[in-house]
Design a protein around this motif. Structure first.
Motif, short mmCIF file in Angstrom:
data_model
loop_
_atom_site.label_atom_id
_atom_site.label_comp_id
_atom_site.label_asym_id
_atom_site.label_seq_id
_atom_site.Cartn_x
_atom_site.Cartn_y
_atom_site.Cartn_z
N VAL A 69 -6.28 59.15 6.04
CA VAL A 69 -4.88 58.96 5.62
C VAL A 69 -4.13 57.90 6.43
O VAL A 69 -3.11 57.41 5.98
CB VAL A 69 -4.08 60.29 5.64
CG1 VAL A 69 -4.71 61.30 4.71
CG2 VAL A 69 -3.92 60.84 7.02
N ARG A 94 0.71 55.98 3.92
CA ARG A 94 1.42 55.80 2.65
C ARG A 94 2.51 54.74 2.76
O ARG A 94 3.63 54.91 2.31
CB ARG A 94 1.99 57.13 2.16
CG ARG A 94 0.93 58.14 1.83
CD ARG A 94 1.49 59.41 1.27
NE ARG A 94 0.41 60.33 0.92
CZ ARG A 94 0.60 61.58 0.58
NH1 ARG A 94 1.80 62.09 0.54
NH2 ARG A 94 -0.44 62.35 0.29
N THR A 127 5.99 61.67 6.63
CA THR A 127 5.03 61.23 5.62
C THR A 127 3.62 61.64 6.01
O THR A 127 2.83 62.08 5.16
CB THR A 127 5.13 59.70 5.42
OG1 THR A 127 6.47 59.37 5.04
CG2 THR A 127 4.17 59.21 4.35
N ALA A 131 0.92 64.09 4.06
CA ALA A 131 -0.42 63.62 3.68
C ALA A 131 -1.56 64.39 4.35
O ALA A 131 -2.57 64.70 3.71
CB ALA A 131 -0.54 62.13 4.02
N THR A 154 5.39 67.75 0.83
CA THR A 154 5.77 66.47 0.23
C THR A 154 7.28 66.24 0.20
O THR A 154 7.72 65.13 0.50
CB THR A 154 5.15 66.35 -1.18
OG1 THR A 154 3.72 66.39 -1.02
CG2 THR A 154 5.55 65.06 -1.86
#
Length: 171
Positions: A69, A94, A127, A131, A154
């Motif tokens: 990730v 992300r 974030t 993830a 999330t």
């Protein structure tokens, strides 16, 4: 073995272990991390003080999840003292830039026995929270529980990224 030579071998083991850890991180190689962990290693997460990862197998698996990730990891030269080293690293999760610091302690064999991560800024950490835990949960407890964790985590990432865009305009 004298105390001085014991200290010297620990220092050499520390440098070797941290160099191997940094190389593994920059190459996103979780299997290489497994080779430098003590059997009783403990990993302290930046995401929650309620969870820690214990044992070489669990910590190596966690690193494989992290490397899945966190993209584009780069590290800095460590600061060392006795059996402890600290180095910073950064990457993207992300699309969010994450900056972090890893404090590592080794045993007399140069194996990592403890690792503690500190990370910032909060939107990137949130974030990462959105993830990483769903991936770890799916691996440990199944896909359904992983999906539940994703549904819970999330919104936090979204809220922190949104607040970070607007709140500084009012400060």
């Amino acid at each position: 073995m004298t105390i001085a030579s014991s200290d010297q071998s620990t220092a050499q083991g520390l440098v070797a272990a941290v160099t191997a850890l940094r190389t593994a991180a920059e190459n996103a190689d979780g299997d290489a991390v497994a080779d430098i962990l003590a059997p009783d290693v403990v990993f302290h997460s930046p995401l929650s003080s309620r969870i820690r990862f214990e044992g070489a197998d669990d910590v190596a698996a966690l690193h494989r999840d992290v490397f899945a990730v966190l993209e584009g990891i780069s590290t800095t030269e460590p600061l060392t003292r006795d059996d402890t080293a600290v180095f910073s690293f950064g990457g993207h999760v992300r699309g969010q830039k994450l900056d972090a610091m890893n404090m590592v302690r080794v045993n007399e064999r140069g194996e990592i026995v403890e690792s503690t991560i500190y990370a910032r800024p909060l939107p990137a950490l949130a974030t990462l929270f959105a993830a990483l835990p769903p991936r770890v949960t799916a691996r440990r407890r199944g896909r359904a529980k992983g999906a539940l964790v994703a549904a819970l985590a999330t919104p936090l990432g979204f809220a922190m990224r949104t607040a970070d865009r607007f709140v500084p305009n009012f400060i």
